[in-house]
Scaffold this motif. Structure first.
Motif, PDB file in Angstrom:
ATOM      1  N   ALA A 140       1.457  -0.798   5.655  1.00 18.05           N
ATOM      2  CA  ALA A 140      -0.048   0.190   5.830  1.00 18.05           C
ATOM      3  C   ALA A 140       0.422   1.633   5.527  1.00 18.05           C
ATOM      4  CB  ALA A 140      -0.571   0.013   7.146  1.00 18.05           C
ATOM      5  N   GLU A 141       1.220   2.186   5.975  1.00 20.10           N
ATOM      6  CA  GLU A 141       1.446   3.750   5.787  1.00 20.10           C
ATOM      7  C   GLU A 141       1.781   3.900   4.364  1.00 20.10           C
ATOM      8  OE1 GLU A 141       1.623   6.183   8.116  1.00 20.10           O
ATOM      9  OE2 GLU A 141       2.136   7.598   6.579  1.00 20.10           O
ATOM     10  N   LEU A 142       2.499   3.031   3.602  1.00 17.37           N
ATOM     11  CA  LEU A 142       2.919   3.054   2.087  1.00 17.37           C
ATOM     12  C   LEU A 142       1.471   2.938   1.403  1.00 17.37           C
ATOM     13  CD1 LEU A 142       6.078   1.264   1.855  1.00 17.37           C
ATOM     14  CD2 LEU A 142       5.900   3.750   1.388  1.00 17.37           C
ATOM     15  N   ALA A 143       0.747   2.041   1.968  1.00 14.49           N
ATOM     16  CA  ALA A 143      -0.494   1.563   1.153  1.00 14.49           C
ATOM     17  C   ALA A 143      -1.362   3.091   1.300  1.00 14.49           C
ATOM     18  CB  ALA A 143      -1.104   0.680   1.688  1.00 14.49           C
ATOM     19  N   ARG A 144      -1.624   3.461   2.461  1.00  7.60           N
ATOM     20  CA  ARG A 144      -2.444   4.618   2.702  1.00  7.60           C
ATOM     21  C   ARG A 144      -2.035   5.741   1.842  1.00  7.60           C
ATOM     22  NH1 ARG A 144      -2.205   2.742   8.172  1.00  7.60           N
ATOM     23  NH2 ARG A 144      -0.500   4.126   8.721  1.00  7.60           N
ATOM     24  N   ARG A 145      -0.575   5.923   1.706  1.00  9.00           N
ATOM     25  CA  ARG A 145      -0.176   6.857   0.615  1.00  9.00           C
ATOM     26  C   ARG A 145      -0.278   6.898  -0.666  1.00  9.00           C
ATOM     27  NH1 ARG A 145       4.348  10.313   3.300  1.00  9.00           N
ATOM     28  NH2 ARG A 145       3.872   9.974   5.534  1.00  9.00           N
TER      29      ARG A 145
ATOM     30  N   GLY B  49      -3.438  -3.431  -1.518  1.00 13.19           N
ATOM     31  CA  GLY B  49      -2.089  -4.379  -1.329  1.00 13.19           C
ATOM     32  C   GLY B  49      -2.531  -5.727  -1.094  1.00 13.19           C
ATOM     33  N   GLU B  50      -1.221  -6.521  -0.992  1.00 10.22           N
ATOM     34  CA  GLU B  50      -1.400  -7.931  -0.739  1.00 10.22           C
ATOM     35  C   GLU B  50      -0.209  -8.393   0.227  1.00 10.22           C
ATOM     36  OE1 GLU B  50      -1.006 -10.653  -3.891  1.00 10.22           O
ATOM     37  OE2 GLU B  50       0.898  -9.356  -4.765  1.00 10.22           O
ATOM     38  N   ILE B  51      -0.273  -9.643   0.969  1.00  8.22           N
ATOM     39  CA  ILE B  51       0.465 -10.081   1.850  1.00  8.22           C
ATOM     40  C   ILE B  51       0.647 -11.685   1.569  1.00  8.22           C
ATOM     41  CG2 ILE B  51       1.046 -10.755   4.273  1.00  8.22           C
ATOM     42  CD1 ILE B  51      -0.942  -8.326   4.871  1.00  8.22           C
TER      43      ILE B  51
ATOM     44  N   GLU C   1      -5.316  -5.698   7.191  1.00 14.74           N
ATOM     45  CA  GLU C   1      -6.489  -5.435   6.760  1.00 14.74           C
ATOM     46  C   GLU C   1      -6.318  -4.155   5.826  1.00 14.74           C
ATOM     47  OE1 GLU C   1      -8.901  -7.172   6.492  1.00 14.74           O
ATOM     48  OE2 GLU C   1     -10.209  -5.582   5.500  1.00 14.74           O
ATOM     49  N   GLN C   2      -5.744  -3.041   6.641  1.00 15.98           N
ATOM     50  CA  GLN C   2      -5.504  -1.651   5.870  1.00 15.98           C
ATOM     51  C   GLN C   2      -4.820  -1.973   4.761  1.00 15.98           C
ATOM     52  OE1 GLN C   2      -3.805   1.090   8.174  1.00 15.98           O
ATOM     53  NE2 GLN C   2      -5.783   1.811   9.146  1.00 15.98           N
TER      54      GLN C   2
ATOM     55  N   HIS D 297       0.696   3.889  -2.397  1.00 20.68           N
ATOM     56  CA  HIS D 297       1.540   3.196  -3.105  1.00 20.68           C
ATOM     57  C   HIS D 297       0.986   1.593  -3.167  1.00 20.68           C
ATOM     58  CE1 HIS D 297       4.630   6.104  -2.879  1.00 20.68           C
ATOM     59  NE2 HIS D 297       4.296   6.363  -1.751  1.00 20.68           N
ATOM     60  N   ARG D 298       1.322   0.912  -4.272  1.00 22.44           N
ATOM     61  CA  ARG D 298       0.869  -0.688  -4.298  1.00 22.44           C
ATOM     62  C   ARG D 298       2.055  -1.623  -3.418  1.00 22.44           C
ATOM     63  NH1 ARG D 298       1.658  -3.809  -9.353  1.00 22.44           N
ATOM     64  NH2 ARG D 298       1.528  -5.837  -8.518  1.00 22.44           N
ATOM     65  N   VAL D 299       1.319  -2.249  -2.268  1.00 24.61           N
ATOM     66  CA  VAL D 299       2.388  -2.845  -1.434  1.00 24.61           C
ATOM     67  C   VAL D 299       2.114  -4.360  -1.471  1.00 24.61           C
ATOM     68  CG1 VAL D 299       2.705  -3.233   0.880  1.00 24.61           C
ATOM     69  CG2 VAL D 299       2.416  -1.080   0.112  1.00 24.61           C
ATOM     70  N   THR D 300       3.205  -5.028  -1.681  1.00 24.52           N
ATOM     71  CA  THR D 300       3.460  -6.514  -1.548  1.00 24.52           C
ATOM     72  C   THR D 300       4.273  -6.836  -0.285  1.00 24.52           C
ATOM     73  OG1 THR D 300       3.293  -6.821  -3.825  1.00 24.52           O
ATOM     74  CG2 THR D 300       3.725  -8.719  -2.644  1.00 24.52           C
ATOM     75  N   VAL D 301       3.599  -7.354   0.697  1.00 20.67           N
ATOM     76  CA  VAL D 301       4.522  -7.770   1.996  1.00 20.67           C
ATOM     77  C   VAL D 301       4.711  -9.366   1.654  1.00 20.67           C
ATOM     78  CG1 VAL D 301       4.595  -7.994   4.457  1.00 20.67           C
ATOM     79  CG2 VAL D 301       3.500  -5.954   3.313  1.00 20.67           C
ATOM     80  N   LEU D 302       6.145  -9.525   1.784  1.00 20.56           N
ATOM     81  CA  LEU D 302       6.310 -11.184   1.786  1.00 20.56           C
ATOM     82  C   LEU D 302       6.906 -11.628   2.945  1.00 20.56           C
ATOM     83  CD1 LEU D 302       8.627 -10.265  -1.298  1.00 20.56           C
ATOM     84  CD2 LEU D 302       6.631 -11.473  -1.656  1.00 20.56           C
ATOM     85  N   ASP D 303       6.607 -12.701   3.385  1.00 22.30           N
ATOM     86  CA  ASP D 303       6.948 -13.345   4.618  1.00 22.30           C
ATOM     87  C   ASP D 303       7.085 -14.980   4.490  1.00 22.30           C
ATOM     88  OD1 ASP D 303       6.987 -12.319   7.846  1.00 22.30           O
ATOM     89  OD2 ASP D 303       7.123 -14.680   7.535  1.00 22.30           O
TER      90      ASP D 303
END
Ligand code: FAD
Length: 401
Positions: free
Chosen positions: A25-30, A168-170, A161-162, A32-38
């Motif tokens: 979320a911090e990177l996305a607010r800055r 970004g995506e999860i 959500e942020q 950056h395009r974020v992909t979280v993988l779980d």
């Protein structure tokens, strides 16, 4: 907030626990395009979804350490984030109680530590302690005003959500099985996809050291899983506890001792203890993973730790196997708890990093690789401190040469 004219990367984040999500979320607010993988099918399936739900104050940690600085700042930022996002939280304060005279020096040392960390902590008499907790037994206590309780799953949902709101995506069901990085990019292979990013952040909790090795690092620590088992008080016994009651902890161990915690969703939790788990995701004694056990036993640090703490370890195992002993520990804090007041509840497993020399890693610990950042020790109070850890990681990534 965005970072102005800095770089804009695609960042792959391993782990949809609170540290991965806060970092994402911090990177996305800055920007950056974020992909979280779980690897799981939902947020917060491991440590984050199985913890005590406490916003810690920063009381226990060595002044100047990351736990102290990020933990104390995190107590405020977590409470604020919860309020801003409509997540249930209550800054109800807590008591740490000395039940015998011989614990008083350690209680006073904790008072000094709390003050050094800027925590609003007061030494109080047994009479004043009884005003907060009418059923508590003590010879002296600390009252900490900034401790609270929160719905950490709710916090995770708000962070997710942020991330999505910022593009970004999860991705669930995506177990990371390969990480290759070069000076230009990082290629992350999962069981379902392959992703090319400019940066990789490892927030894989109980598996973080393995992902670091997968990425080509030789981390100086190994994650050892310590299970924390909980009971719940039966509804008729709940009135014995108004808020949060903690014992004076053993200062040589990073565990706080079994305590009584009113939960934000209702009910009172008792625990957690700390026993060596026989699987990294070993939530009961029946969960045994030979690979995980062999991995722990191969690490020289575990044998050294065992030689030092075998007596404490044996006591913990006995208490884990005997509800009577568990209740006896709780009765040191609240003697009036009746015989039939405990029902078994969930368990969590702590990802605790251990040095080769047998010392438990006391502070949060990160290692870097080329285009990679690995969070290799983020036990309690990392849920409390998660927003600050995320900020720290984003700053470090952005300031890297
Ligand atoms: C019993 C217990 C009580 C605690 N109580 C508190 C408390 O009251 N307050 C507090 O501040 N802290 C508490 N903590 C600590 C806190 O819960 C943790 O510090 C925090 O949750 C760590 O978050 P995380 O995101 O690093 O790890 P996790 O929540 O464990 O998330 C890691 C994620 O990585 C994923 N993952 C792992 N391997 C892979 C892979 N190969 N590929 C893809 N995904 C992968 C996992 O599925 C998981 O979702 C407690 C911890 C425990 C265990």
């Amino acid at each position: 907030m965005t970072s102005g004219s800095g770089p804009r990367w695609h960042v792959a984040v391993a782990g949809a626990g609170i540290v991965g999500l806060a970092t994402g979320a911090e990177l996305a607010r800055r920007g950056h395009r974020v992909t979280v993988l779980d690897k799981e099918d939902d947020l917060a399936r491991h440590q984050t979804g199985r913890n005590s739900g406490v916003i810690h104050s920063g009381l226990y940690y060595k002044p100047g350490s990351l736990k102290a600085t990020l933990g104390t700042a995190g107590a405020s930022s977590m409470a604020k984030f919860a309020e801003e996002h409509g997540v249930k939280a209550d800054i109800c304060g807590k008591l740490v109680v000395a039940t015998e005279q011989r614990q008083v020096p350690a209680l006073l040392a904790l008072l000094e530590r709390g003050r050094a960390n800027g925590v609003p902590v007061r030494l109080i008499s047994p009479a004043e302690a009884a005003e907060y907790e009418p059923h508590v037994a003590c010879v002296a206590a600390l009252h900490v005003a900034s401790t609270g309780i929160v719905d950490y799953r709710g916090i995770c949902a708000a962070l997710a959500e942020q991330i999505r709101q910022h593009g970004g995506e999860i991705v669930f069901g995506a177990e990371i099985v390969g990480i290759r990085s070069s000076f230009e990019q990082v290629v992350v292979t999962t069981t379902t996809t392959e992703l090319t990013a400019e940066q990789f952040v490892n927030c894989a909790g109980l598996h973080a050291d393995r992902l670091a090795r997968l990425a080509g690092l030789e981390p100086s620590v190994r994650i050892i899983p310590f299970r924390g088992e909980y009971y719940e008080l039966t509804p008729p016994a709940e009135h014995f506890v108004s808020g949060l009651i903690y014992p004076v902890p053993d200062p040589t161990l990073p565990f706080l001792g079994v305590h009584l915690t009113r939960m934000i969703g209702g009910g009172v939790h008792a625990g957690p203890n700390a026993v060596l788990a026989l699987a990294r995701e070993g939530y009961t004694w029946r969960d045994v993973d030979r690979h995980d056990v062999a991995d722990s036993l191969r690490w020289p640090g575990l044998w050294r730790l065992g030689r030092k703490y075998w007596r404490t370890g044996a006591q913990e195992v006995r208490r884990s196997l005997s509800p009577k002993r568990f209740l006896a520990s709780l009765r040191e804090l609240v003697p009036a708890l009746p015989d039939d007041c405990l029902v078994p509840s969930t368990a969590g497993v702590r990802a605790q990093a251990l040095h080769r020399n047998g010392s438990l890693v006391d502070d949060f610990y990160l290692e870097r690789g080329i285009r990679q950042m690995h969070v290799l020790n983020a036990p309690s109070p990392a849920a409390t401190a998660s927003l600050e850890i995320g900020r720290r990681i984003a700053e470090e990534l952005e300031s890297a040469p």
